[in-house]
Enzyme design. Sequence first.
Site, PDB file in Angstrom:
ATOM      1  N   SER A 278      -1.080  -2.640 -31.016  1.00  0.00           N
ATOM      2  CA  SER A 278      -0.380  -3.688 -30.276  1.00  0.00           C
ATOM      3  C   SER A 278      -0.051  -3.233 -28.865  1.00  0.00           C
ATOM      4  CB  SER A 278       0.913  -4.035 -31.006  1.00  0.00           C
ATOM      5  OG  SER A 278       1.786  -2.929 -30.944  1.00  0.00           O
ATOM      6  N   CYS A 279      -0.503  -2.027 -28.483  1.00  0.00           N
ATOM      7  CA  CYS A 279      -0.094  -1.540 -27.159  1.00  0.00           C
ATOM      8  C   CYS A 279      -1.243  -1.210 -26.215  1.00  0.00           C
ATOM      9  CB  CYS A 279       0.840  -0.365 -27.325  1.00  0.00           C
ATOM     10  SG  CYS A 279       2.388  -0.920 -28.062  1.00  0.00           S
ATOM     11  N   PHE A 280      -2.070  -0.209 -26.545  1.00  0.00           N
ATOM     12  CA  PHE A 280      -3.102   0.206 -25.578  1.00  0.00           C
ATOM     13  C   PHE A 280      -3.941  -0.979 -25.072  1.00  0.00           C
ATOM     14  CE2 PHE A 280      -3.521   4.935 -27.081  1.00  0.00           C
ATOM     15  CZ  PHE A 280      -2.284   5.206 -26.516  1.00  0.00           C
TER      16      PHE A 280
END
Length: 448
Positions: A278-280
């Site tokens: 859910s981030c990079f």
Amino acid sequence: MRVSVIGTGYVGLVTGVCFAEKGHQVTCVDVDQAKVDAINSGVSPIHERGLEDLLKKHVGGLLRASTDLPGAVQQTDLSLIAVGTPFNGREIDLSYIKAVSKEIGLALQTKSGYHGVVVKSTVVPGTTDEVVCPILEAASGKKAGVDFGVGMNPEFLTEGEAVNDFLFPDRIVLGGMDNTIIDQQASLYEGFPGVDVLHVNNKTAEMIKYTANALQAMLISFSNEIGNLCTAVKGVDVLDVMRGVHVSRYLTVEMPDGRRVQPQIVSFLAAGCGFGGSCFPKDVKALAAHGQRLHAPMDLLDAVLKINEQQPQKIIQLLKKHFTSLKGVRISILGLSFRPDTNDMRESPAIPIIRSLLQEGAVVKGYDPVATDEARKIFSVQELMLSGSLSDALEKVDAVVLVTRWDEFRAVPELLKNKNPQPVFVDGRRLLDKTTIERYEGIGFEAK
Ligand code: NAD
Ligand code: UGA
């Protein structure tokens, strides 16, 4: 301190539970009634090592969950905003941040005394000062820096390691519009002695978060590009190449007692089937889009994303070395979550891999130690069968693809040993020793 955490997802729940563990009085707020009910009954809505034990320890005492945002703002001294900041295809989607800022602002209308509002979500530089702060002022009719303070405290936890990362952080970044809000956050973090604490302005705090994630994502794409070249060169294994790079004095530190130690950053210098989570993916896209908007294009990050988007297809290419067509080929996917030790499947490389295999007409089944329910939300029973165990996943298949570095998968060579014929095995993470599996294929390696 009395703290409200607005948005009780991966970050919000871990933050809330861990601040309760540090002795603060915490109210976790979410719009999702089912999540709130689960938390109040001591059940964690997410799989995260150690989280449920701490939740059970504090719920009903120092921790409670609620859907009542105004009430939570009234009864606390500081609110942390931890709602999602997805990428909408063009830029960061700040709609949840804006909605929550307005609700907090409205609640501040009737609140007496100073209140801290701190953004914990990952937001592009300028958001806290130029989006959150004006919304709070407009909705409350009050003045930032006088009636309330506005800060930015990025979160650096890794899923699967979240509780440990939060309780034993490598750094604490406290952004703020002035010293009052920074001091208030410093009191919140008093229970973390010996940790490096950086006091910066809000834009710097926002920028630190993106820069840290972009660096890690860049190392992964760099390693993948090198791995792809190793495949093309033939007779070279990216594992050997990277091992030779890792031992340089820049990446292996000699301790005073002579031991040679590798910093964790080295774990991102490894080839595989691409980064997810859910981030990079969303953070690199949001930063590159932000750069574009500010007429500062980020060519390097554009390349990081391009390489990552292509990487799942390397798995399909490796399978096609063994099957002229994948139509009707029975393929088992080991690992569905985007990384081990979590049930989170957001942007997992397993998703594009499974989609491509289905398009090619393969018969696909999947196995994951904890992400089965999440997988069912994405793939129907017709698309993806789910195995109940690792040995089940290896039954009656023509090929096996390892997508996630779950420790449990180290048992694969032993489980495959007596099978005849052996399935083709594609190691998307280079987890297993290539000499231990008969029909082994791996990212970044092609025999002569
Ligand atoms: P998430 O989607 O798991 O959780 C967000 C929560 O906010 C959901 O439970 C949602 O119901 C709730 N919410 C939405 N609107 C709301 C409202 N108006 N009022 C109250 N609650 C509301 O997201 P996440 O993974 O926890 O990420 C949150 C932020 O933290 C993002 O900006 C992310 O980039 C950042 N971050 C995430 C991680 C991670 O590992 N997941 C690590 C560091 C930073
Ligand atoms: C990442 C960062 O590591 C955290 O520091 C940060 O706080 C967090 O993002 C965030 O901002 O949310 P996370 O995404 O939870 O944490 O997990 P990672 O272990 O970093 O893995 C991210 C992805 O990269 C996974 O899909 C993983 O498989 C992949 N990866 C990792 C590779 O493809 N190759 C590697 O060598 C390492």
